[in-house]
Motif scaffolding. Structure first.
Motif, PDB file in Angstrom:
ATOM      1  N   ASP A 198      26.598 -29.975  20.598  1.00  0.00           N
ATOM      2  CA  ASP A 198      26.158 -29.285  21.816  1.00  0.00           C
ATOM      3  C   ASP A 198      26.012 -30.274  22.981  1.00  0.00           C
ATOM      4  O   ASP A 198      26.322 -29.939  24.131  1.00  0.00           O
ATOM      5  N   LEU A 199      25.527 -31.492  22.670  1.00  0.00           N
ATOM      6  CA  LEU A 199      25.354 -32.501  23.707  1.00  0.00           C
ATOM      7  C   LEU A 199      26.706 -32.911  24.290  1.00  0.00           C
ATOM      8  O   LEU A 199      26.867 -33.027  25.521  1.00  0.00           O
ATOM      9  N   ASN A 200      27.674 -33.135  23.430  1.00  0.00           N
ATOM     10  CA  ASN A 200      29.010 -33.499  23.915  1.00  0.00           C
ATOM     11  C   ASN A 200      29.624 -32.382  24.741  1.00  0.00           C
ATOM     12  O   ASN A 200      30.306 -32.628  25.741  1.00  0.00           O
ATOM     13  N   ALA A 201      29.379 -31.153  24.350  1.00  0.00           N
ATOM     14  CA  ALA A 201      29.899 -30.017  25.119  1.00  0.00           C
ATOM     15  C   ALA A 201      29.235 -29.956  26.494  1.00  0.00           C
ATOM     16  O   ALA A 201      29.893 -29.690  27.519  1.00  0.00           O
ATOM     17  N   LEU A 202      27.921 -30.199  26.534  1.00  0.00           N
ATOM     18  CA  LEU A 202      27.204 -30.205  27.815  1.00  0.00           C
ATOM     19  C   LEU A 202      27.727 -31.291  28.734  1.00  0.00           C
ATOM     20  O   LEU A 202      27.985 -31.062  29.932  1.00  0.00           O
ATOM     21  N   LEU A 203      27.910 -32.500  28.209  1.00  0.00           N
ATOM     22  CA  LEU A 203      28.376 -33.609  29.033  1.00  0.00           C
ATOM     23  C   LEU A 203      29.819 -33.393  29.494  1.00  0.00           C
ATOM     24  O   LEU A 203      30.186 -33.785  30.610  1.00  0.00           O
ATOM     25  N   ALA A 204      30.636 -32.793  28.657  1.00  0.00           N
ATOM     26  CA  ALA A 204      32.014 -32.511  29.054  1.00  0.00           C
ATOM     27  C   ALA A 204      32.038 -31.522  30.217  1.00  0.00           C
ATOM     28  O   ALA A 204      32.809 -31.686  31.180  1.00  0.00           O
ATOM     29  N   ALA A 205      31.183 -30.497  30.162  1.00  0.00           N
ATOM     30  CA  ALA A 205      31.114 -29.527  31.260  1.00  0.00           C
ATOM     31  C   ALA A 205      30.598 -30.194  32.528  1.00  0.00           C
ATOM     32  O   ALA A 205      31.086 -29.943  33.634  1.00  0.00           O
ATOM     33  N   HIS A 206      29.617 -31.057  32.363  1.00  0.00           N
ATOM     34  CA  HIS A 206      29.058 -31.766  33.533  1.00  0.00           C
ATOM     35  C   HIS A 206      30.103 -32.683  34.156  1.00  0.00           C
ATOM     36  O   HIS A 206      30.219 -32.766  35.385  1.00  0.00           O
ATOM     37  N   ALA A 207      30.870 -33.375  33.329  1.00  0.00           N
ATOM     38  CA  ALA A 207      31.892 -34.286  33.833  1.00  0.00           C
ATOM     39  C   ALA A 207      32.993 -33.544  34.578  1.00  0.00           C
ATOM     40  O   ALA A 207      33.609 -34.086  35.510  1.00  0.00           O
ATOM     41  N   SER A 208      33.248 -32.295  34.196  1.00  0.00           N
ATOM     42  CA  SER A 208      34.299 -31.516  34.854  1.00  0.00           C
ATOM     43  C   SER A 208      33.830 -30.874  36.148  1.00  0.00           C
ATOM     44  O   SER A 208      34.611 -30.194  36.815  1.00  0.00           O
ATOM     45  N   GLY A 209      32.557 -31.085  36.508  1.00  0.00           N
ATOM     46  CA  GLY A 209      32.049 -30.573  37.770  1.00  0.00           C
ATOM     47  C   GLY A 209      31.421 -29.201  37.691  1.00  0.00           C
ATOM     48  O   GLY A 209      31.080 -28.614  38.720  1.00  0.00           O
ATOM     49  N   GLN A 210      31.234 -28.672  36.501  1.00  0.00           N
ATOM     50  CA  GLN A 210      30.637 -27.356  36.361  1.00  0.00           C
ATOM     51  C   GLN A 210      29.128 -27.412  36.620  1.00  0.00           C
ATOM     52  O   GLN A 210      28.492 -28.453  36.462  1.00  0.00           O
ATOM     53  N   THR A 212      25.816 -26.988  35.296  1.00  0.00           N
ATOM     54  CA  THR A 212      25.327 -26.974  33.908  1.00  0.00           C
ATOM     55  C   THR A 212      23.833 -26.681  33.816  1.00  0.00           C
ATOM     56  O   THR A 212      23.224 -26.916  32.773  1.00  0.00           O
ATOM     57  N   ALA A 213      23.242 -26.157  34.881  1.00  0.00           N
ATOM     58  CA  ALA A 213      21.792 -25.942  34.870  1.00  0.00           C
ATOM     59  C   ALA A 213      21.388 -24.993  33.737  1.00  0.00           C
ATOM     60  O   ALA A 213      20.447 -25.259  32.974  1.00  0.00           O
ATOM     61  N   GLU A 214      22.108 -23.891  33.603  1.00  0.00           N
ATOM     62  CA  GLU A 214      21.767 -22.927  32.564  1.00  0.00           C
ATOM     63  C   GLU A 214      22.080 -23.480  31.178  1.00  0.00           C
ATOM     64  O   GLU A 214      21.281 -23.327  30.241  1.00  0.00           O
ATOM     65  N   GLN A 215      23.218 -24.155  31.051  1.00  0.00           N
ATOM     66  CA  GLN A 215      23.590 -24.756  29.774  1.00  0.00           C
ATOM     67  C   GLN A 215      22.591 -25.833  29.365  1.00  0.00           C
ATOM     68  O   GLN A 215      22.227 -25.964  28.191  1.00  0.00           O
ATOM     69  N   PHE A 216      22.113 -26.606  30.365  1.00  0.00           N
ATOM     70  CA  PHE A 216      21.122 -27.646  30.086  1.00  0.00           C
ATOM     71  C   PHE A 216      19.819 -27.032  29.596  1.00  0.00           C
ATOM     72  O   PHE A 216      19.208 -27.513  28.623  1.00  0.00           O
ATOM     73  N   ALA A 217      19.368 -25.965  30.271  1.00  0.00           N
ATOM     74  CA  ALA A 217      18.118 -25.318  29.866  1.00  0.00           C
ATOM     75  C   ALA A 217      18.222 -24.790  28.432  1.00  0.00           C
ATOM     76  O   ALA A 217      17.280 -24.928  27.632  1.00  0.00           O
TER      77      ALA A 217
END
Length: 660
Positions: A198-210, A212-217
């Motif tokens: 899940d952490l890698n998925a979150l960071l990948a989304a963040h790196a792509s500019g998405q 991620t506030a909801e995903q982070f929460a």
């Protein structure tokens, strides 16, 4: 301190009102600490400026060196580097490898013992398998992954290796994980893998500019227990993880190639599943891409005897990085550096509470120096000493001079009653021709006393008293100071400036009717304002143009024809330059006859003004002494040969006595 200064104490709630207890002060600056000595600080800065430093450099030097009872930045930096050296000197990074080797040896010994007790071909074959294991620890652990252990003790030791590797690898990235996973079950390990996915998925989304506030929460709601720092955004989470990941990379960089190869092999055996190592490798790659500014290539030499595990070693490398950052902040050597840049929380955690108190005291000293108006901005934007700072320097210089004068006296004023001047604080009976103001209280008292004796007159001329005043002579003073290179070279530069400061302070505060001109002379001469003189840097320029200095002194005296003319000359060399008619300065050493003639002619013109002239000769050049003796005899002046420490006192004493 009183109650409010003490930490919470249940017993204090039962203390009767009005009763106080005293103890150590906590939380905040010590209210009993000695106050900042601004006078000493400006004296230090002023001396640095007089020696040729800029005010900005002088202030930085003061903060670097500190003051009595004020630790400077240099000492705090030394403490940071000393802690860094101690950490590297006492520890090494192979703690995990050592523990793995010990567990491996324990497993192999137990298995061989078990096989030795078995009389079968299978046991002999297994013994051959064990003897053919790779020599490196990582390869041996890898080869044994599929081995069917005959000894329960050996199997348990081998499983400990896998658990240890998993816990150490997690402890590198997540604080406290090594202890939390000591009794890890398969379910715990699976939960860790899910968190990493899940952490890698979150960071990948963040790196792509998405966004991620909801995903982070959602991530923190499910896996927040792994992050005691409680980050509030994805960026904060990345900052925390990137700092640790970079420290883990620096730990690997610090190892030998053989140790790195062993760990690379061993990481695949963490918890008996290579997926953990793969997930962590993916995490490190993403963090390096998100935070390329972290130190991913650094390393450190650890040569002590105290072994550290992978997690502990990573935290040590992280601490080394923080110490390096702190040392840079304390060094203040980068453009735009300020004391506010120092991370006080990091300073306290690394060097202790006293270090934080010392840094805050330095910041307070800097603020007070700024608030006191001791610095101002020049037209070019540079920092310079303000008039207030110059006055303080003058006060200090004059105080030193007064202490040096000791019992010497220089009478500078004449007194006569009845003349216009400044009140002395006394009064006297009125006499015919007096024009001073009446002293009304004394006059009415005299009349009251007389009437008490039976005299009925309300007021009589004999009752009148007038305010006594003193006649003060006025002087025009030309202080000619040698600014040639020899004054700098022979250590006479600062005493000369301090002398000028002391004389200026005396005249501007005690004898305001006098007019002082400070004239500096090297290849040329020019009139110097006080701030200009204080900040004047010594220039490697040949020439001692006393002729030009006496010319400017004469111009100053002639602008004040009603004042007593006083000329004071401070020099350490013969005249070696004179001014030509076209304004060009002609230099020659040894002095040419034209230079000496021009100097003597200008001295004769000064003598015609009836100026009191004194030459202060520095050094022991016999030719200079003979020359100045001749000049003094010619103009009716005198020559004084002071020590450097006594220069200011001799000049001030001469001024006080010669200005009649």
């Amino acid at each position: 301190m009183a109650d409010q200064a003490l930490p919470p104490d249940p017993a204090r709630r039962n203390r009767p009102p009005g009763r106080y207890a005293y103890g150590p002060y906590v939380d905040g600056p010590d209210p009993l600490a000695p106050p900042v000595d601004l006078r000493a600080a400006i004296d230090r800065i002023g001396r640095e400026v007089m020696e040729g430093s800029t005010p900005a450099r002088a202030l930085r030097e003061l903060l670097r060196q500190g003051m009595p009872e004020r630790t400077g930045l240099d000492e705090l930096t030394r403490q940071a580097y000393e802690k860094r050296r101690k950490l590297q000197r006492e520890t090494n990074l192979d703690g995990t490898l050592r523990e793995v080797r010990e567990l491996l040896a324990q497993a192999l010994d137990a298995e061989r013992d078990s096989l030795a007790r078995q009389d079968s071909d299978d046991a002999r074959f297994r013994e051959l398998q064990l003897s053919a294991l790779p020599s490196d620890t990582g390869g041996a652990v890898r080869e044994l992954a599929e081995y069917d252990w005959q000894s329960a003790e050996a199997r348990a030791a081998y499983e400990q290796i896998r658990d240890l590797l998993g816990r150490e690898m997690l402890d590198q990235r997540f604080a406290g994980m090594k202890q939390a996973m000591e009794q890890a079950t398969d379910q715990d390990v699976e939960q860790i893998r899910a968190m990493l996915d899940d952490l890698n998925a979150l960071l990948a989304a963040h790196a792509s500019g998405q966004d991620t506030a909801e995903q982070f929460a959602s991530f923190m709601a499910e896996h927040g227990e792994f992050f005691p720092e409680n980050p509030s955004t994805t960026d904060e989470l990345v900052d925390i993880l990137a700092a640790r990941s970079a420290a883990a990379q620096r730990m690997l960089n610090s190892m030998t190639p053989e140790q790195r190869a062993d760990l690379a092999e061993l990481s695949q055996q963490a918890f008996g599943d290579p997926r953990l190592a793969q997930a962590l490798e993916q995490l490190d790659g993403q963090l390096q891409g998100l935070r390329p500014g972290e130190d991913w290539s650094g390393s450190g030499r650890f040569r002590g005897q105290d072994p550290m595990g992978m997690g502990e070693a990573t935290r040590s490398l992280e601490e080394l990085g923080r110490l390096d950052d702190l040392a840079e902040q304390l060094g203040q050597s980068y453009a735009g550096a300020r004391l506010d840049d120092i991370d006080l929380e990091s300073l306290e955690s690394l060097l202790g509470k006293q270090a934080r108190v010392d840094a805050q005291a330095l910041a307070e000293l800097e603020r007070q120096l700024q608030q006191e108006g001791l610095f101002s901005r020049a037209p070019d934007g540079s920092l310079q000493l303000s008039p207030k700072a110059l006055r303080r320097l003058g006060e200090s210089a004059l105080r030193d001079v007064v202490e040096s004068l000791g019992g010497r006296r220089g009478e500078r004023q004449t007194r006569r009653s009845g003349a216009a001047g400044e009140p002395t604080g006394a009064s006297r009976p009125w006499a015919y021709g007096d024009t001073e103001a009446w002293n009304v209280p004394r006059t009415l008292l005299n009349a009251t006393v007389r009437r008490a004796g039976g005299d009925t007159r309300r007021l009589d001329v004999t009752d009148v008293e007038v305010v006594e005043t003193e006649q003060r002579t006025r002087a025009a003073v030309a202080l000619c100071v040698d600014t040639s290179w020899s004054m700098v070279q022979d250590g006479r530069w600062v005493p000369m400036k301090q002398t000028a400061l002391a004389l200026h302070q005396l005249i501007s505060t005690r004898f305001r009717g006098d007019d002082l001109a400070v004239i500096g002379f090297g290849r040329h001469a020019r009139k110097l304002e006080l701030g200009e003189l204080v900040g004047l840097e010594g220039a490697y320029e040949q020439g001692t143009n006393l002729h030009h200095a006496l010319l400017l002194a004469g111009q100053h005296l002639r602008r004040h024809p009603d004042a007593t003319p006083v000329v004071l000359v401070i020099t350490d060399g013969e005249p070696t330059a004179h001014l030509e008619a076209d304004g060009h300065a002609s230099f020659s050493y040894p002095p040419e006859p034209e230079t000496l003639a021009a100097t003597v002619d200008e001295l004769d013109r000064l003598t015609a003004t009836r100026a009191a002239i004194t030459f202060f000769v520095l050094g022991d050049d016999p030719r200079l002494v003979r020359f100045l003796d001749g000049l003094a005899r010619r103009c009716g002046g005198r020559v004084v040969a002071p020590t450097l420490d006594g220069l200011g006192a001799d000049v001030v004493a001469d001024y006080l006595s010669r200005r009649h």
